[in-house]
Design an enzyme around this catalytic site. Structure first.
Site, PDB file in Angstrom:
ATOM      1  N   ASP A  27       0.827  -1.203   0.000  1.00 48.48           N
ATOM      2  CA  ASP A  27       0.000   0.000   0.000  1.00 48.48           C
ATOM      3  C   ASP A  27       0.861   1.253   0.000  1.00 48.48           C
ATOM      4  O   ASP A  27       1.949   1.260   0.575  1.00 48.48           O
ATOM      5  CB  ASP A  27      -0.897  -0.025   1.251  1.00 48.48           C
ATOM      6  N   GLY A  28       0.367   2.291  -0.650  1.00 44.97           N
ATOM      7  CA  GLY A  28       1.030   3.589  -0.580  1.00 44.97           C
ATOM      8  C   GLY A  28       1.671   4.078  -1.863  1.00 44.97           C
ATOM      9  O   GLY A  28       2.291   5.149  -1.859  1.00 44.97           O
ATOM     10  N   ASN A  29       1.509   3.359  -2.968  1.00 45.55           N
ATOM     11  CA  ASN A  29       2.131   3.796  -4.227  1.00 45.55           C
ATOM     12  C   ASN A  29       1.596   5.147  -4.686  1.00 45.55           C
ATOM     13  O   ASN A  29       2.362   6.062  -5.020  1.00 45.55           O
ATOM     14  CB  ASN A  29       1.884   2.770  -5.332  1.00 45.55           C
ATOM     15  N   ARG A  40      -0.220   9.363 -10.067  1.00 46.89           N
ATOM     16  CA  ARG A  40      -0.250   8.148  -9.253  1.00 46.89           C
ATOM     17  C   ARG A  40       0.447   6.975  -9.951  1.00 46.89           C
ATOM     18  O   ARG A  40       1.068   6.131  -9.290  1.00 46.89           O
ATOM     19  CB  ARG A  40      -1.707   7.768  -8.943  1.00 46.89           C
ATOM     20  N   HIS A  44       3.033   3.687  -8.909  1.00 46.76           N
ATOM     21  CA  HIS A  44       2.832   2.260  -9.192  1.00 46.76           C
ATOM     22  C   HIS A  44       4.035   1.667  -9.929  1.00 46.76           C
ATOM     23  O   HIS A  44       4.428   0.525  -9.671  1.00 46.76           O
ATOM     24  CB  HIS A  44       1.560   2.064 -10.021  1.00 46.76           C
ATOM     25  N   TRP A  76     -11.274  -1.874  -9.114  1.00 48.81           N
ATOM     26  CA  TRP A  76     -11.921  -1.471 -10.365  1.00 48.81           C
ATOM     27  C   TRP A  76     -12.646  -0.137 -10.203  1.00 48.81           C
ATOM     28  O   TRP A  76     -12.994   0.515 -11.204  1.00 48.81           O
ATOM     29  CB  TRP A  76     -12.902  -2.535 -10.828  1.00 48.81           C
ATOM     30  N   LEU A 138      11.975 -19.984  -4.661  1.00 54.71           N
ATOM     31  CA  LEU A 138      10.993 -19.087  -4.064  1.00 54.71           C
ATOM     32  C   LEU A 138       9.683 -19.279  -4.820  1.00 54.71           C
ATOM     33  O   LEU A 138       9.666 -19.328  -6.050  1.00 54.71           O
ATOM     34  CB  LEU A 138      11.433 -17.626  -4.172  1.00 54.71           C
TER      35      LEU A 138
END
Length: 250
Positions: A27-29, A40, A44, A76, A138
């Site tokens: 969270d927080g991009n 924004r 991202h 969405w 991984l």
């Protein structure tokens, strides 16, 4: 192979209990970009770069499964420009990272409802899943168009169909059976869930699977979340007592 960004910080993870499956709500991009006066989507893109670093450092910290929340069923509701931009970032990430993930023996998978995603993106997702299926250094899972309630609803619907068809009896429905019908059927439950940006909500992320997970909330915005901070959080986890409803020493 070049050393991972966390190699010098691996000792910070400590020698206690290991968090083998770490799930992250990234969270927080958007906030990170807005605070700098940028669109924004710049945040991202920066967040996608951070994912690369965290994936690379995770095995050094004893993490065998890494699951990240990339796009929820509720996302969405964002602007068309932001949604389309995010989908383009996902596609570029898959295309650009495929060779490196394979070279570093990382298995990549996706959870969530793919039916609403662009067909090209669905093909890219299926392709990298197939290409990396044999690797296990991984296990890297991305939740895209994922919502915990949606996942449980889809699983319940599948079980209901099986009962209606006479393939199952109601008394055969157990928590294990439900787990087998979830998107994460092949994954262990998370040991540790991290949410960045200072928010303390779980946001519909893996509600069934995280029933006994430990949580760690950090004020750091995702683009600023470093391998060193991950190492510190994993280290703190190693000192927690996990009782799973029981009593230590009983």
């Amino acid at each position: 192979m070049a050393p991972s960004p966390s190699s010098v910080n691996a000792a910070e993870a400590g020698s206690g209990r290991r968090a083998e499956h770490v799930a992250i709500i990234m969270d927080g991009n958007g906030r990170w970009a807005t605070e700098r006066g940028w669109p924004r989507l710049v945040g991202h893109r920066k967040g996608a770069e951070r994912v690369k670093e965290i994936v690379r450092c995770a095995p050094d910290l004893g993490i065998r499964w890494l699951t990240v929340y990339a796009f929820s069923t509720e996302n969405w509701k964002r602007s068309t420009e932001e949604v389309l931009g995010l989908m383009a970032i996902f596609a570029r990430y898959i295309e650009r990272e495929a060779d490196r993930l394979a070279a570093e023996s990382v298995r990549m998978r996706f959870i969530g409802d793919r039916s609403r995603l662009d067909p090209k993106l669905q093909r890219l997702m299926a392709g990298i899943e197939s290409r990396t299926a044999a690797y296990d250094r991984l296990n890297f899972t991305i939740a895209i168009n994922y919502g915990g309630r949606d996942e449980i609803t889809r699983a319940t619907r599948d079980i209901a169909h099986a009962i209606a068809a006479g393939l199952l009896k109601p008394e055969q429905v157990t928590d294990q059976l439900i787990s087998q019908h979830l998107d994460t059927a092949d994954l262990p439950d998370p040991d540790l869930v991290i949410r960045t940006s200072g928010e303390t909500r779980t946001s519909n992320f893996l509600p069934w699977q995280t029933a006994y997970a430990e949580y760690d909330f950090t004020p750091t915005l995702w683009p600023d979340f470093t391998p060193a901070e991950l190492a510190k959080i994993v280290g703190r986890f190693g000192h927690r007592e996990r009782r799973f409803g029981g009593v230590v020493g009983a």
